[in-house]
Design an enzyme around this catalytic site. Structure first.
Site, PDB file in Angstrom:
ATOM      1  N   ARG A   1       1.158  -2.470   7.320  1.00 22.44           N
ATOM      2  CA  ARG A   1       1.986  -1.438   6.697  1.00 22.44           C
ATOM      3  C   ARG A   1       1.081  -0.303   6.215  1.00 22.44           C
ATOM      4  NH1 ARG A   1       5.257  -1.439   0.939  1.00 22.44           N
ATOM      5  NH2 ARG A   1       6.434   0.486   1.337  1.00 22.44           N
ATOM      6  N   HIS A   2       1.619   0.894   6.207  1.00 20.06           N
ATOM      7  CA  HIS A   2       0.854   2.069   5.755  1.00 20.06           C
ATOM      8  C   HIS A   2       0.439   1.952   4.289  1.00 20.06           C
ATOM      9  CE1 HIS A   2       4.301   3.471   3.409  1.00 20.06           C
ATOM     10  NE2 HIS A   2       5.046   3.118   4.437  1.00 20.06           N
ATOM     11  N   GLY A   3      -0.515   2.769   3.886  1.00 20.81           N
ATOM     12  CA  GLY A   3      -0.951   2.814   2.494  1.00 20.81           C
ATOM     13  C   GLY A   3       0.092   3.457   1.592  1.00 20.81           C
ATOM     14  N   GLU A   4      -0.190   3.431   0.302  1.00 21.41           N
ATOM     15  CA  GLU A   4       0.750   4.013  -0.661  1.00 21.41           C
ATOM     16  C   GLU A   4       1.001   5.484  -0.327  1.00 21.41           C
ATOM     17  OE1 GLU A   4       0.791   3.748  -5.381  1.00 21.41           O
ATOM     18  OE2 GLU A   4      -0.442   5.447  -4.684  1.00 21.41           O
ATOM     19  N   SER A   5       2.286   5.847  -0.285  1.00 15.61           N
ATOM     20  CA  SER A   5       2.656   7.224   0.027  1.00 15.61           C
ATOM     21  C   SER A   5       3.206   7.912  -1.215  1.00 15.61           C
ATOM     22  CB  SER A   5       3.712   7.249   1.130  1.00 15.61           C
ATOM     23  OG  SER A   5       4.965   6.787   0.623  1.00 15.61           O
ATOM     24  N   ALA A   6       3.361   9.224  -1.116  1.00 14.87           N
ATOM     25  CA  ALA A   6       3.949   9.982  -2.220  1.00 14.87           C
ATOM     26  C   ALA A   6       5.367   9.502  -2.505  1.00 14.87           C
ATOM     27  CB  ALA A   6       3.946  11.468  -1.881  1.00 14.87           C
ATOM     28  N   GLY A   7       6.069   9.043  -1.466  1.00 17.55           N
ATOM     29  CA  GLY A   7       7.418   8.519  -1.644  1.00 17.55           C
ATOM     30  C   GLY A   7       7.432   7.173  -2.339  1.00 17.55           C
ATOM     31  N   ASN A   8       6.421   6.346  -2.102  1.00 17.92           N
ATOM     32  CA  ASN A   8       6.312   5.077  -2.818  1.00 17.92           C
ATOM     33  C   ASN A   8       6.065   5.311  -4.299  1.00 17.92           C
ATOM     34  OD1 ASN A   8       4.442   3.785  -0.035  1.00 17.92           O
ATOM     35  ND2 ASN A   8       6.611   3.467  -0.450  1.00 17.92           N
TER      36      ASN A   8
ATOM     37  N   ARG B   1       2.224   9.311   7.150  1.00 18.72           N
ATOM     38  CA  ARG B   1       1.568   8.276   6.339  1.00 18.72           C
ATOM     39  C   ARG B   1       0.965   7.163   7.187  1.00 18.72           C
ATOM     40  NH1 ARG B   1       7.050   8.335   5.200  1.00 18.72           N
ATOM     41  NH2 ARG B   1       8.306   6.448   5.496  1.00 18.72           N
TER      42      ARG B   1
ATOM     43  N   GLU C   1       9.636   4.406  10.869  1.00 22.85           N
ATOM     44  CA  GLU C   1      10.386   3.920   9.721  1.00 22.85           C
ATOM     45  C   GLU C   1      11.887   3.886  10.026  1.00 22.85           C
ATOM     46  OE1 GLU C   1      10.957   2.123   7.267  1.00 22.85           O
ATOM     47  OE2 GLU C   1       9.951   3.128   5.584  1.00 22.85           O
TER      48      GLU C   1
END
Length: 294
Positions: A21-28, A83, A111
């Site tokens: 899974r991708h790293g922490e995003s601004a949306g997370n 992301r 996604e």
């Protein structure tokens, strides 16, 4: 006529398929980001970049057995979202160019589509409705359901097998590792499709953490399994039931050709009400013709 070398090449399988899974995003970090930025343009945070960099080191250690193995190669598939692409760029820093035999951007592992710009309060209500309806079949207004994602991930798997059969050009002596950088739901659906998990089983699965990865590795019998690399405790934390964990262990340890005979949990889930010793027509099937009427 196919010679023996070509036959062996056709039978070649990657040693591992690794889902990330991708790293922490601004949306997370802040769901309000989706109200002004399209989902596919949401970037990683600084913590997300660091997570991806660390994940690259960890994945390389898995593949190379902490540097002990020399004969290995990797091939990457990545979702087209910002992301995931940024996550791959950071992961890629751990892999010398000579180890990478290919990179492909793959739209079908993107996604789940939640609609266009996402209004925070509206999405909160929609996600509450999803929990009541069921996560797999609930379709977001102007978006997708997990079932829709399942369909396109299934199509991607067909293409992946074609790539394995014909596209990858490398020394068969090298262990090939496929690394798929995607999203939490797409990765869970990938596992569901691969291991033939039911919708009910999917509903209990927990999401990947940011930059968490799952390693599907070939077992002794030629079946991929999570149990080769991961512990039972890890699989429990991910939401796998005792039956699903037993299936993973069976895939990891069954001798070639013995998997279907030994792993019957899925069959039992539908036919547990039938006594396996009963004959097709009842207990007295063989004696019907011998009875006399008094």
């Amino acid at each position: 006529m196919i010679n023996s070398g070509e036959t062996e090449q056709q039978k070649f399988l990657p040693k591992r398929i690794i889902l990330v899974r991708h790293g922490e995003s601004a949306g997370n970090l802040d769901g309000a980001a989706y109200t002004t930025t399209p989902d596919y343009k949401i970037p990683l945070t600084q913590d997300g970049i660091a997570q991806a960099n660390l994940a690259g080191t960890q994945i390389r250690d898995v593949i190379s057995d902490s540097g002990k193995l020399r004969n290995w190669k990797v091939c990457f598939y990545v979702s087209p979202y910002e992301r995931t692409r940024s996550t791959l760029r950071e992961i890629g820093k751990s892999f010398p160019r000579k180890r990478v035999i290919g990179v492909r951007e793959e739209c079908r592992i993107r996604e789940q589509d939640f609609g266009n710009f996402q209004i925070t309060e509206r999405m909160k209500i929609i996600k509450e409705t999803r929990e009541r309806f069921g996560r797999f079949f609930y379709r977001f207004p102007e978006g997708e359901s997990a079932a829709d994602v399942f369909d396109r991930v299934s199509s991607f798997l067909e293409s992946l097998w074609r790539d394995i059969d014909s596209r990858f050009q490398h020394d068969p002596a090298d262990d090939l590792n496929i690394i798929i950088v995607s999203h939490g739901l797409a990765a869970r659906v990938f596992l569901m499709k691969w291991f033939k998990w039911t919708v009910e089983q999917f509903e209990y699965l927990n999401n990947f953490n940011n930059c968490e990865f799952r390693v599907m590795q070939l077992g002794d019998g030629g079946e991929y399994s999570l149990a080769v690399h991961h512990s039972e405790e890890e699989m429990q934390q991910w939401g796998l039931s005792p039956e699903m964990i037993a299936d993973q262990k069976c895939r990891a340890n069954s001798p070639r050709g013995g998997f279907i005979e030994k792993c019957q949990w899925y069959l039992d889930g539908f036919f547990d009400h039938i006594d396996p010793d009963d004959s097709e027509y009842g207990e007295n099937e063989d004696n019907t013709d011998d009875k006399t009427v008094s």
